[in-house]
Every structure is written in C-alpha cells, then in structure tokens.
Design a protein around this motif. Structure first.
Motif, mmCIF file in Angstrom:
data_model
loop_
_atom_site.group_PDB
_atom_site.id
_atom_site.type_symbol
_atom_site.label_atom_id
_atom_site.label_comp_id
_atom_site.label_asym_id
_atom_site.label_seq_id
_atom_site.Cartn_x
_atom_site.Cartn_y
_atom_site.Cartn_z
ATOM 1 N N LEU A 166 0.754 -1.126 -0.132
ATOM 2 C CA LEU A 166 -0.056 -0.198 -0.091
ATOM 3 C C LEU A 166 0.580 0.694 -0.048
ATOM 4 O O LEU A 166 -0.163 2.510 -0.474
ATOM 5 N N GLY A 221 1.539 3.539 -3.771
ATOM 6 C CA GLY A 221 1.342 5.786 -3.304
ATOM 7 C C GLY A 221 1.428 6.477 -3.678
ATOM 8 O O GLY A 221 1.857 7.721 -3.828
ATOM 9 N N GLY A 259 -3.816 7.910 -2.144
ATOM 10 C CA GLY A 259 -4.751 6.906 -2.417
ATOM 11 C C GLY A 259 -5.158 6.945 -0.684
ATOM 12 O O GLY A 259 -4.978 6.022 0.135
ATOM 13 N N TRP A 260 -3.617 7.010 -0.043
ATOM 14 C CA TRP A 260 -4.381 7.818 1.783
ATOM 15 C C TRP A 260 -4.763 9.169 1.670
ATOM 16 O O TRP A 260 -3.839 10.178 1.131
ATOM 17 N N ARG A 317 -5.354 7.293 6.786
ATOM 18 C CA ARG A 317 -6.258 6.011 6.134
ATOM 19 C C ARG A 317 -6.411 6.054 4.593
ATOM 20 O O ARG A 317 -5.713 7.132 4.039
ATOM 21 N N HIS A 318 -6.311 4.897 3.720
ATOM 22 C CA HIS A 318 -6.151 3.864 3.253
ATOM 23 C C HIS A 318 -7.836 4.386 2.401
ATOM 24 O O HIS A 318 -8.268 3.582 3.013
ATOM 25 N N ASP A 319 -7.913 4.506 1.416
ATOM 26 C CA ASP A 319 -9.238 5.569 0.791
ATOM 27 C C ASP A 319 -10.262 4.245 0.235
ATOM 28 O O ASP A 319 -11.012 4.110 0.180
ATOM 29 N N TYR A 330 -3.527 -7.734 7.197
ATOM 30 C CA TYR A 330 -2.883 -6.434 6.769
ATOM 31 C C TYR A 330 -1.871 -6.771 7.506
ATOM 32 O O TYR A 330 -1.921 -7.177 8.806
ATOM 33 N N HIS A 355 -12.325 0.910 6.222
ATOM 34 C CA HIS A 355 -11.119 1.070 6.092
ATOM 35 C C HIS A 355 -9.447 0.906 6.955
ATOM 36 O O HIS A 355 -9.670 0.848 8.494
ATOM 37 N N GLY A 404 -5.441 1.838 8.430
ATOM 38 C CA GLY A 404 -4.549 3.032 8.365
ATOM 39 C C GLY A 404 -3.829 3.044 9.904
ATOM 40 O O GLY A 404 -3.958 1.772 9.982
#
Length: 231
Positions: A43, A47, A53-54, A92-94, A102, A209, A211
C-alpha cells in the motif's frame, strides 16, 4: 552412589531445559506473509512519495488536519516516518476492504531510555471519518491487543480485549515489530512477532478502511501490505 545420582540429576535437568526450549520454539509460527508470499499489495509503494490513495483524518473526527503533514514516505527505503509528537490523527487508506490480512512492521523512535508509554495503532474496518474504529494497539509493550468503538447489537460501544491477550511479545522502542491483523467474517485476529496475540469473534462491521495512527510519538512503518481474502 551419590556421584551417580548427581550425574543423573544433571542429565535430567539438561533434558528438561532442552524440552522446555523446544516447546517455546514450537509456539512460534510463521507470519501469513512468510507462509504465502503471493497476492499481497504494497500500500505504501502503490502510493509513492506523495502517498496517493491515503488521506489524513483527525482524531476525534470532523476536524481539519494541521497544514504540515507528519507523514513522509521514502520509496528508496520503503519506510514511512511519522512525527506524531503533539498530534493525534490517522492516515487512512482510501479503498474500503472486506475480508483481508493486513501486515505491518513498525518501530518507535526512542525518546527517553526506559520509557514504556509509547502509543500508536493499526486500524482495520474503520469508517471513513474514524467514528467507528478497530485498533491493534501499538505501544511500548509487551502485550498486543485489540480495542475500539464499534456497533454491538446496533449500538456503538467501546470494546477492549487487553485482558484476553495471550502473549507478550512486543519489542521495545528502537526494535522492529511485526503485526498481522486478519479479518474474516466476524473474526478479527491479531498476530504479533511469531504467535497469535488476541482474537475477537464478534465484529459486526464487515468492511472498512485500514490505517495507521499518529499519537504523540515518532514511529516508523515498513512493509504495509494487504492481502484480500476470498469470502
């Protein structure tokens, strides 16, 4: 006769110590990433330095993030640095996620020798504003556990599973730790440095989400990976 007995006692002691060490080693288990290295999404790398994307979100929700971001990602090292001093927010990852694992590796930057009251968190299945949140506690250790504010029979309540933590493996500030949070149906499982640390079997939120939290301390993250799971 006494000498022979003494030798027997020594041999028995060595055997017991070896057996105990083997039993402890047997408790260690490989991470999901080690067991199945295919299918993970990086992730942070996705980005880039701009952290596309965050999104920064204030804690409590509804505020405006400070102009200067505490988050900086270096693609060359793969390390995300966060200066969370005098600050409380989350990154936050969108893209909302459902069932997934994770994988996050993290360490605090030591501020005072022997200090244990470090604080941060790894989020899963959060609402976009963070009003609903589920966190794997990231602190000075040694326990790792889950807590949050989440619907329970339709009413938002605080849950805290600290007392049910089954292992105390969190390394101190300056050392890297590996957390994995697996979300599958209503089950949320926290794995820490070689063993399951905490399990929650009644999560009513099916997706949300992931994060990372900034809460008062400098912290570094690497290998922020996610693997979707088949329903």
């Amino acid at each position: 006769m006494r000498l022979l007995d003494t030798r027997r006692v020594r041999i028995l002691t060595v055997c017991l110590v070896a057996t105990g060490a083997a039993a402890v080693a047997a408790l260690d288990e490989r991470s999901a990433l080690e067991r199945e290295p295919a299918g993970w999404v990086d992730l942070l790398a996705e980005g880039g330095a701009e952290l596309r994307g965050w999104t920064r979100v204030t804690i409590p929700p509804g505020g405006t993030p400070r102009p200067k971001s505490p988050w900086s990602y270096d693609p060359a090292t793969g390390v995300l640095k966060c200066d969370g001093r005098n600050l409380h927010e989350w990154l936050r990852h969108d893209t909302p996620r459902g069932d997934a694992i994770y994988h996050v590796e993290w360490r605090f930057v030591p501020v005072v020798e022997g200090k244990k009251a470090y604080n941060s968190g790894i989020y899963v299945r959060n609402s976009a504003d963070g009003a609903i949140w589920h966190q794997a506690q990231v602190g000075g250790g040694p326990a790792a556990f889950l807590f949050g504010e989440t619907p329970v029979s339709g009413t938002k309540r605080r849950i805290n599973l600290a007392k049910s933590a089954t292992t105390k493996r969190v390394e101190p500030a300056g050392e890297w730790n590996v957390f994995e949070v697996e979300c599958r149906g209503k089950e949320v499982v926290l794995w820490c440095n070689g063993a399951e640390a905490c399990r929650w079997s009644d999560c009513e939120v099916s997706q949300g989400h992931v994060g990372l939290e900034a809460e008062g301390y400098e912290i570094e993250f690497r290998k922020v990976l996610l693997k979707p799971l088949a329903p």
